[in-house]
Design a protein around this motif. Structure first.
Motif, mmCIF file in Angstrom:
data_model
loop_
_atom_site.group_PDB
_atom_site.id
_atom_site.type_symbol
_atom_site.label_atom_id
_atom_site.label_comp_id
_atom_site.label_asym_id
_atom_site.label_seq_id
_atom_site.Cartn_x
_atom_site.Cartn_y
_atom_site.Cartn_z
ATOM 1 N N LYS A 111 82.955 27.476 76.344
ATOM 2 C CA LYS A 111 81.795 27.803 75.514
ATOM 3 C C LYS A 111 81.451 29.275 75.727
ATOM 4 C CE LYS A 111 77.021 26.522 74.611
ATOM 5 N NZ LYS A 111 75.913 25.650 75.003
ATOM 6 N N ARG A 113 79.028 32.543 74.759
ATOM 7 C CA ARG A 113 77.729 32.969 74.238
ATOM 8 C C ARG A 113 77.688 34.491 74.257
ATOM 9 N NH1 ARG A 113 71.705 31.452 76.396
ATOM 10 N NH2 ARG A 113 70.637 32.813 74.936
ATOM 11 N N LEU A 122 74.792 34.402 69.698
ATOM 12 C CA LEU A 122 75.829 33.632 69.005
ATOM 13 C C LEU A 122 76.551 32.767 70.020
ATOM 14 C CD1 LEU A 122 77.358 36.520 66.879
ATOM 15 C CD2 LEU A 122 75.800 34.769 66.077
ATOM 16 N N GLU A 123 76.848 31.516 69.644
ATOM 17 C CA GLU A 123 77.575 30.607 70.521
ATOM 18 C C GLU A 123 78.732 29.976 69.763
ATOM 19 O OE1 GLU A 123 75.054 27.669 72.236
ATOM 20 O OE2 GLU A 123 74.083 29.102 73.567
ATOM 21 N N HIS A 124 79.827 29.751 70.499
ATOM 22 C CA HIS A 124 80.988 29.098 69.901
ATOM 23 C C HIS A 124 81.713 28.330 70.997
ATOM 24 C CE1 HIS A 124 84.171 28.419 67.005
ATOM 25 N NE2 HIS A 124 85.048 28.790 67.911
ATOM 26 N N PHE A 126 85.308 26.817 72.048
ATOM 27 C CA PHE A 126 86.756 26.797 71.836
ATOM 28 C C PHE A 126 87.278 25.547 72.534
ATOM 29 C CE2 PHE A 126 85.468 31.221 71.959
ATOM 30 C CZ PHE A 126 86.152 31.800 70.910
ATOM 31 N N TRP A 136 87.861 33.836 66.853
ATOM 32 C CA TRP A 136 86.563 33.468 66.288
ATOM 33 C C TRP A 136 86.030 34.652 65.511
ATOM 34 C CZ3 TRP A 136 81.429 33.936 69.233
ATOM 35 C CH2 TRP A 136 80.374 33.465 68.464
ATOM 36 N N PRO A 138 82.644 35.564 64.072
ATOM 37 C CA PRO A 138 81.240 35.182 63.926
ATOM 38 C C PRO A 138 80.603 35.741 62.669
ATOM 39 C CG PRO A 138 81.512 36.740 65.752
ATOM 40 C CD PRO A 138 82.856 36.450 65.195
#
Length: 138
Positions: A111, A113, A122-124, A126, A136, A138
């Motif tokens: 994760k 951030r 922003l968070e994603h 993988f 990614w 964003p």
């Protein structure tokens, strides 16, 4: 039949010749004056220092995180990683590569951030069944 066969043949040939000339003019490439086109001047890409936090689901042998600037590299990591990145532009391309320390089968995740100054965080997440090598936008 009326008329001379030779005269009719000459008329058909003349009609075909006129049609061919008309089609040749229609399908010929257009002539254009030589125009020099200057490429658009691109503004320099602004880079901003961005802090990040990366949570891993297991111990990693190596972690590489890149977002248009110098990459963040980490060897032998087990806990959360934190640091800063130089991010270029408004819509950066974030690349994450993780090689896990153990080769046990199972689904892994990371994760990320990003905290950009003056912008929302922003968070994603993988995820992959093995090593992570993902992009990614964003």
């Amino acid at each position: 039949m009326r008329g001379s066969p030779l005269f009719r043949t000459l008329l058909v040939l003349a009609a075909l010749l006129i049609a061919a000339l008309g089609l040749a003019r229609l399908t010929a490439p257009a002539r254009s004056a030589s125009v020099t086109v200057n490429p658009p001047v691109q503004a320099p890409v602004e880079k901003s220092a961005t802090t990040f936090e990366l949570l891993l689901s297991g111990a990693a042998k190596s972690v590489t995180l890149e977002a248009g600037g110098a990459p963040f590299l980490q060897k032998d990591s087990a806990g959360p990683l934190a640091g800063s990145l130089e991010i270029a532009g408004e819509a950066p391309l974030v690349t994450l590569r993780i090689e896990w320390a153990d080769a046990a089968p199972g689904h892994r995740f990371a994760k990320l951030r990003l905290d950009r100054p003056g912008k929302d965080s922003l968070e994603h997440v993988f995820s992959a069944p093995g090593d992570i090598d993902d992009i990614w936008e964003p």
